[in-house]
Design a protein around this motif. Structure first.
Motif: not given
Length: 391
Positions: A373-388
Motif C-alpha cells: 500500500g505505498g510503504y515500500n515507495f516511502q522507504w525508497a524515498w526516505a532512504s534515498a534522501v538520507a544517502a543523498g
C-alpha cells in the motif's frame, strides 16, 4: 586517476532516482547507471499503472527488518508529507484510496517524469541500457566498468533493488556486490506474494476467483482486508500482507467472519431455528465458499437440530481456519523482496556501509520491507534522501 564524478548510483529505480536528484541538487556531480533501457520500470507498473506512491500511515511499525528500529531515522526525516509536497509542486493530481494509500489520478509516468525533472535540476548524468561489467574499490575510489567505459567516484550507492519481478529485469546484483565488499546478507525471500496450497487443501483452489473480507494471521501479525482464492492457493491484499511474515511450515489463520462476535450462531438458532446452517453462512460469505466451509465443518440441516456445542465449535473454526501453505508463487509474483543487505552493516542516519568508506545501500536492496500500500515507495524515498544528503 582523478575521479570523474562525486557519486555513482547503480540503479535508476525509485530509490536511485530520488537519491540522484537529492545529491545532484546539492551540487554533487552524479552519474546514475542502469542496465534497463528506461528509468523507473517498477514505478510504471505499480498501483495498476497509477503508482501507489506513498501511504499517509507510513510509521516505522509498518516495516519489518531484522532490526525493527533501523528505519526510524530515515522515515522520520523524510515523511509522506514531504513527498506529497513534491508531487504537488509538479502539479500531479492524486487521490487517497483505502487505508491511507495515495495514487496518481492519471498515470505512474507522471512520477517518473517528476523524478527525471528533479534529476535534471541537479544536472545528473543518466546512463541507461548499460549493464555493469565490474565494480572495484582502491585508493579511495570506486571504479565502475559499464558499456566499455570506466567511471570513477569516491562514493557509490547500491540502489539496484531485489530480485522480485524478474520479468522487469530485477536481479540479485545488489547482494553480489554487497558480498564483494564484505557486507552480510539477510536471506532474501519473496514478500507481498500469493501463497500456494496443496494436499488436502487443494479443494480450496476450486474456488478460484472467490474473494471475501477476512482477518488473516501469520504468527502474531494480522491484517483485515480481502482474501482471494486462486487456482494455485491464496492471494488478495490480506494474504499478500501476511506473506511477508509467513515462514515455511507455519499455518496461516483466517477469520472468515471478522465482524462476528462469539455466540452468533446460538443467537441465530434462537431467532431463526428453521434456518439451515449452510444458509446462515451463505448470508455472510460468497455461496461457493460457504458451501465448501459447511462441508468441511460437517454441519448440515436446520439450526434447531444442531447441538450448541457443535455450533460453538463451528464458530471457533470459522474464526481461526488453519491453512497450511506449501510455498509461495516466488519472486516472479512477489511485489517486493524481504531480507537483503543487513542493516547491521549500515548507518541508519546515512545508509553508509560501516566497513567500506563511501559505500551506501538504499531502497529494496536493504533488509527493510514495508506493508502493501505505498510503504515500500516511502522507504525508497526516505532512504534515498538520507544517502543523498550524506554524500
Amino acid at each position: 586517476m582523478p575521479a570523474t564524478h562525486d557519486l555513482i548510483i547503480l540503479g535508476a529505480g525509485a530509490a536511485g532516482l530520488m537519491c540522484a536528484a537529492t545529491a545532484g541538487q546539492r551540487g554533487r556531480r552524479v552519474l546514475l547507471i542502469d542496465h534497463a533501457d528506461q528509468p523507473g520500470k517498477k514505478i510504471l507498473i505499480s498501483g495498476g499503472g497509477r503508482c501507489n506512491f506513498t501511504n499517509v500511515g507510513a510509521a516505522p511499525d509498518r516495516f519489518h527488518s531484522a532490526n525493527p528500529h533501523f528505519a526510524k531515522s530515515a522515515l522520520s526525516r523524510y515523511t509522506p508529507a514531504d513527498f506529497i509536497a513534491l508531487v504537488d509542486r509538479h502539479g500531479i493530481a492524486w487521490h487517497e484510496k483505502t487505508l491511507g494509500q495515495l495514487f496518481c489520478d492519471g498515470s505512474a509516468r507522471q512520477i517518473v517524469a517528476m523524478l527525471m525533472e528533479e534529476c535534471a535540476k541537479g544536472a545528473v548524468r543518466i546512463a541507461l541500457g548499460q549493464p555493469i561489467r565490474e565494480v572495484t574499490h582502491a585508493d579511495g575510489l570506486f571504479r565502475v566498468t559499464h558499456d566499455g567505459t570506466v567511471s570513477t567516484a569516491p562514493a557509490l550507492v547500491i540502489a539496484t533493488g531485489g530480485p522480485s519481478i524478474p520479468k522487469m529485469g530485477a536481479t540479485g546484483f545488489a547482494y553480489d556486490l554487497a558480498r564483494q565488499f564484505g557486507l552480510k546478507i539477510v536471506e532474501p525471500r519473496p514478500a507481498l506474494v500469493p501463497l500456494t496450497l496443496g494436499g488436502d487443501e487443494a479443494l480450496f483452489r476450486d474456488l478460484s476467483g472467490v474473494a471475501t473480507e477476512v482477518m488473516a494471521r501469520a504468527g502474531k501479525t494480522a491484517f483485515r482486508e480481502a482474501a482471494l482464492f486462486t487456482h494455485k492457493g491464496l492471494s488478495g491484499p490480506a494474504i499478500l500482507q501476511v506473506s511477508s511474515y509467513w515462514r515455511h511450515g507455519q499455518p496461516v489463520g483466517i477469520d472468515f467472519l471478522p465482524s462476528q462476535t462469539a455466540g452468533w450462531t446460538i443467537a441465530a438458532k434462537r431467532q431463526r431455528p428453521r434456518t439451515h446452517f449452510h444458509t446462515l453462512l451463505t448470508e455472510q460469505l460468497p455461496a461457493r465458499l460457504a458451501e465448501v466451509l459447511a462441508k468441511r465443518i460437517g454441519l448440515w440441516g436446520e439450526l434447531a437440530n444442531l447441538p450448541n456445542a457443535k455450533l460453538e465449535d463451528a464458530e471457533r473454526r470459522l474464526a481461526d481456519w488453519q491453512f497450511h501453505p506449501n510455498g509461495t508463487e516466488g519472486f516472479a509474483k512477489a511485489e517486493v523482496t524481504a531480507g537483503g543487505i543487513s542493516t547491521a552493516e549500515l548507518s541508519s542516519q546515512t545508509m553508509a556501509a560501516k566497513k567500506v568508506p563511501g559505500l551506501y545501500a538504499i531502497g529494496e536492496a536493504v533488509d527493510v520491507t514495508g506493508w502493501l500500500g505505498g510503504y515500500n515507495f516511502q522507504w525508497a524515498w526516505a532512504s534515498a534522501v538520507a544517502a543523498g544528503l550524506a554524500v
